[in-house]
Scaffold this motif. Sequence first.
Motif, PDB file in Angstrom:
ATOM      1  N   HIS A  33      19.804 -21.263   8.998  1.00 54.60           N
ATOM      2  CA  HIS A  33      18.876 -20.718   9.792  1.00 54.60           C
ATOM      3  C   HIS A  33      17.428 -20.691   9.347  1.00 54.60           C
ATOM      4  CE1 HIS A  33      17.284 -17.964  12.584  1.00 54.60           C
ATOM      5  NE2 HIS A  33      16.720 -17.100  11.717  1.00 54.60           N
ATOM      6  N   VAL A  34      16.703 -21.574   9.927  1.00 53.87           N
ATOM      7  CA  VAL A  34      15.218 -21.782   9.239  1.00 53.87           C
ATOM      8  C   VAL A  34      14.315 -20.595   9.814  1.00 53.87           C
ATOM      9  CG1 VAL A  34      13.188 -23.266   9.467  1.00 53.87           C
ATOM     10  CG2 VAL A  34      15.348 -24.130   9.530  1.00 53.87           C
ATOM     11  N   GLN A  35      13.555 -20.390   8.731  1.00 50.30           N
ATOM     12  CA  GLN A  35      12.805 -19.275   8.924  1.00 50.30           C
ATOM     13  C   GLN A  35      11.252 -19.497   8.215  1.00 50.30           C
ATOM     14  OE1 GLN A  35      14.496 -15.438   7.836  1.00 50.30           O
ATOM     15  NE2 GLN A  35      13.988 -14.824   9.703  1.00 50.30           N
ATOM     16  N   LEU A  36      10.252 -19.430   9.045  1.00 54.37           N
ATOM     17  CA  LEU A  36       8.834 -19.313   8.578  1.00 54.37           C
ATOM     18  C   LEU A  36       8.191 -18.154   8.989  1.00 54.37           C
ATOM     19  CD1 LEU A  36       8.309 -22.956   9.960  1.00 54.37           C
ATOM     20  CD2 LEU A  36       8.869 -22.435   7.658  1.00 54.37           C
ATOM     21  N   VAL A  37       7.538 -17.714   7.941  1.00 52.00           N
ATOM     22  CA  VAL A  37       7.141 -16.147   7.873  1.00 52.00           C
ATOM     23  C   VAL A  37       5.772 -16.342   7.517  1.00 52.00           C
ATOM     24  CG1 VAL A  37       7.180 -13.867   7.374  1.00 52.00           C
ATOM     25  CG2 VAL A  37       9.310 -15.207   7.831  1.00 52.00           C
ATOM     26  N   GLU A  38       4.619 -16.369   8.097  1.00 50.24           N
ATOM     27  CA  GLU A  38       3.280 -16.145   7.949  1.00 50.24           C
ATOM     28  C   GLU A  38       2.942 -14.700   7.446  1.00 50.24           C
ATOM     29  OE1 GLU A  38       3.282 -18.795  11.354  1.00 50.24           O
ATOM     30  OE2 GLU A  38       4.351 -17.115  10.892  1.00 50.24           O
ATOM     31  N   SER A  39       1.742 -14.623   6.410  1.00 44.84           N
ATOM     32  CA  SER A  39       1.242 -13.443   6.034  1.00 44.84           C
ATOM     33  C   SER A  39      -0.074 -13.713   5.472  1.00 44.84           C
ATOM     34  CB  SER A  39       1.919 -12.716   4.960  1.00 44.84           C
ATOM     35  OG  SER A  39       1.989 -13.553   3.912  1.00 44.84           O
ATOM     36  N   GLY A  40      -1.149 -12.775   5.689  1.00 40.20           N
ATOM     37  CA  GLY A  40      -2.220 -12.936   4.828  1.00 40.20           C
ATOM     38  C   GLY A  40      -3.545 -12.977   5.855  1.00 40.20           C
ATOM     39  N   GLY A  41      -3.115 -12.725   6.976  1.00 37.41           N
ATOM     40  CA  GLY A  41      -4.382 -12.639   8.106  1.00 37.41           C
ATOM     41  C   GLY A  41      -4.806 -11.409   8.015  1.00 37.41           C
ATOM     42  N   GLY A  42      -6.060 -11.280   8.775  1.00 40.26           N
ATOM     43  CA  GLY A  42      -6.936 -10.299   8.819  1.00 40.26           C
ATOM     44  C   GLY A  42      -8.290 -10.275   9.452  1.00 40.26           C
ATOM     45  N   LEU A  43      -9.045  -9.283   9.125  1.00 39.19           N
ATOM     46  CA  LEU A  43     -10.541  -9.214   9.933  1.00 39.19           C
ATOM     47  C   LEU A  43     -11.428  -9.460   8.623  1.00 39.19           C
ATOM     48  CD1 LEU A  43     -12.571  -8.761  11.921  1.00 39.19           C
ATOM     49  CD2 LEU A  43     -12.423  -6.340  11.416  1.00 39.19           C
ATOM     50  N   VAL A  44     -12.360 -10.425   8.631  1.00 33.64           N
ATOM     51  CA  VAL A  44     -13.254 -10.853   7.826  1.00 33.64           C
ATOM     52  C   VAL A  44     -14.613 -11.035   8.273  1.00 33.64           C
ATOM     53  CG1 VAL A  44     -11.929 -11.641   6.217  1.00 33.64           C
ATOM     54  CG2 VAL A  44     -12.784 -13.335   7.477  1.00 33.64           C
ATOM     55  N   SER A  81     -13.839 -15.508   2.774  1.00 29.05           N
ATOM     56  CA  SER A  81     -12.565 -16.339   2.575  1.00 29.05           C
ATOM     57  C   SER A  81     -11.384 -15.458   2.848  1.00 29.05           C
ATOM     58  CB  SER A  81     -12.362 -17.168   1.217  1.00 29.05           C
ATOM     59  OG  SER A  81     -13.764 -17.777   0.838  1.00 29.05           O
ATOM     60  N   LEU A  82     -10.346 -16.348   3.048  1.00 31.84           N
ATOM     61  CA  LEU A  82      -8.997 -15.726   3.324  1.00 31.84           C
ATOM     62  C   LEU A  82      -7.972 -16.663   3.025  1.00 31.84           C
ATOM     63  CD1 LEU A  82      -8.239 -12.823   4.672  1.00 31.84           C
ATOM     64  CD2 LEU A  82      -8.108 -14.025   6.755  1.00 31.84           C
ATOM     65  N   ARG A  83      -6.977 -16.359   2.412  1.00 31.09           N
ATOM     66  CA  ARG A  83      -5.723 -17.160   2.142  1.00 31.09           C
ATOM     67  C   ARG A  83      -4.484 -16.683   3.013  1.00 31.09           C
ATOM     68  NH1 ARG A  83      -2.499 -18.880  -3.537  1.00 31.09           N
ATOM     69  NH2 ARG A  83      -1.584 -16.679  -2.787  1.00 31.09           N
ATOM     70  N   LEU A  84      -3.754 -17.608   3.766  1.00 29.15           N
ATOM     71  CA  LEU A  84      -2.861 -17.506   4.413  1.00 29.15           C
ATOM     72  C   LEU A  84      -1.662 -18.037   3.838  1.00 29.15           C
ATOM     73  CD1 LEU A  84      -3.771 -18.531   8.079  1.00 29.15           C
ATOM     74  CD2 LEU A  84      -4.069 -16.282   7.071  1.00 29.15           C
TER      75      LEU A  84
END
Length: 118
Positions: free
Chosen positions: A1-12, A17-20
């Motif tokens: 079961h393939v899973q891709l889970v993003e994190s690191g978003g937000g308000l800037v 800078s931001l890192r996902l």
Amino acid sequence: HVQLVESGGGLVQPGESLRLSCAASGYTYNRNCMAWFRQAPGKEREGVARIYTGSGNTYYADSVKGRFTISRDNAKNTLYLQMNSLKPEDTAIYYCARVTCGSWTVTYWGQGTQVTVS
């Protein structure tokens, strides 16, 4: 079961800078092609950057070239997108995806993470 889970978003703020991050599981991560896409309100989803996890070769859309950097940590099965000098027009939902190498054809999508530059 393939899973891709993003994190690191937000308000800037503009110029910041931001890192996902995108944690992958359920398949052999090495020697695959991964990509980041984004979709701004009212616009079509577009490819931003992609990478071959084997060699680390990268490709960038003109709109982010020189500001964004895609990278991977194969030991952690994790994909990154470092975003510098952010602009309001970078505001979008950012998606991690596994793609067919050499193309933007997606085989698996992550759920997305919101980035707002304001």
